[in-house]
Design a protein around this motif. Structure first.
Motif, PDB file in Angstrom:
ATOM      1  N   SER A  30      37.150 -28.594  -6.266  1.00  0.00           N
ATOM      2  CA  SER A  30      37.384 -28.344  -7.679  1.00  0.00           C
ATOM      3  C   SER A  30      36.236 -27.497  -8.228  1.00  0.00           C
ATOM      4  N   THR A  73      37.332 -28.789 -15.861  1.00  0.00           N
ATOM      5  CA  THR A  73      37.751 -28.231 -14.581  1.00  0.00           C
ATOM      6  C   THR A  73      38.453 -26.912 -14.878  1.00  0.00           C
ATOM      7  N   GLY A 119      39.394 -24.664 -12.343  1.00  0.00           N
ATOM      8  CA  GLY A 119      40.220 -24.207 -11.240  1.00  0.00           C
ATOM      9  C   GLY A 119      39.948 -25.001  -9.983  1.00  0.00           C
ATOM     10  N   GLN A 150      42.393 -20.602  -7.517  1.00  0.00           N
ATOM     11  CA  GLN A 150      43.376 -20.656  -8.588  1.00  0.00           C
ATOM     12  C   GLN A 150      42.639 -21.129  -9.829  1.00  0.00           C
ATOM     13  N   GLN A 156      42.607 -21.950 -14.027  1.00  0.00           N
ATOM     14  CA  GLN A 156      43.510 -22.385 -15.105  1.00  0.00           C
ATOM     15  C   GLN A 156      43.417 -21.437 -16.264  1.00  0.00           C
TER      16      GLN A 156
END
Length: 142
Positions: A121, A130, A132, A140, A142
């Motif tokens: 994470s 968090t 991504g 990835q 967010q």
């Protein structure tokens, strides 16, 4: 002379208001990423590998030390059996390409995607949010 400065001011004012009202112009927006290309395939033909940075900077420890010294990484820990990489403001200011390279380098050095969780994470240091995660497929956000 006075007429000339009045004329220049009038032209400047007219030109600026015309530009401000023109909705047909295009803008360069360098800080926005291309939304049509998925993160995972955007750089799939990039020849860069983490060993490039490791060789250039004198080894794995030197690379990680530099990430910490520059405020790119601020901490690493495990929360609820998931490895967490805490990143600082400098990480957020990097280009998307360099963010991916930092994460790939950290994974290469520590092998976090080889763990049972298969991912780590990414947490923002200032907010604790968090932002991504990173898997073998890439980052990835967010």
């Amino acid at each position: 002379m006075r007429f000339l400065s009045l004329f220049a001011a009038l032209c400047l004012a007219t030109g600026l208001s015309a530009c401000a009202n023109n909705k047909d112009h295009s803008e360069t927006r360098p800080y926005l990423e291309d939304a049509k290309t998925r993160h995972n395939v955007q750089w799939e033909n990039d020849p860069w590998v983490p060993q490039d940075w490791i060789a250039d900077r004198g080894g794995q420890v030197a690379v990680i030390d530099r990430f910490y010294a520059d405020g790119i990484i601020t901490n690493q820990f495990v929360k609820d059996d998931v490895p967490v990489l805490e990143v600082g403001r400098t990480f957020m200011e990097l280009s998307a390409l360099d963010r991916r390279r930092v994460l790939e380098t950290v994974d290469y050095i520590f092998g976090m995607t080889d763990s049972p969780q298969g991912m780590f994470s990414i947490q923002h240091a200032e907010t604790g949010d968090t932002i991504g995660l990173y898997t073998k497929e890439g980052a990835q956000f967010q």
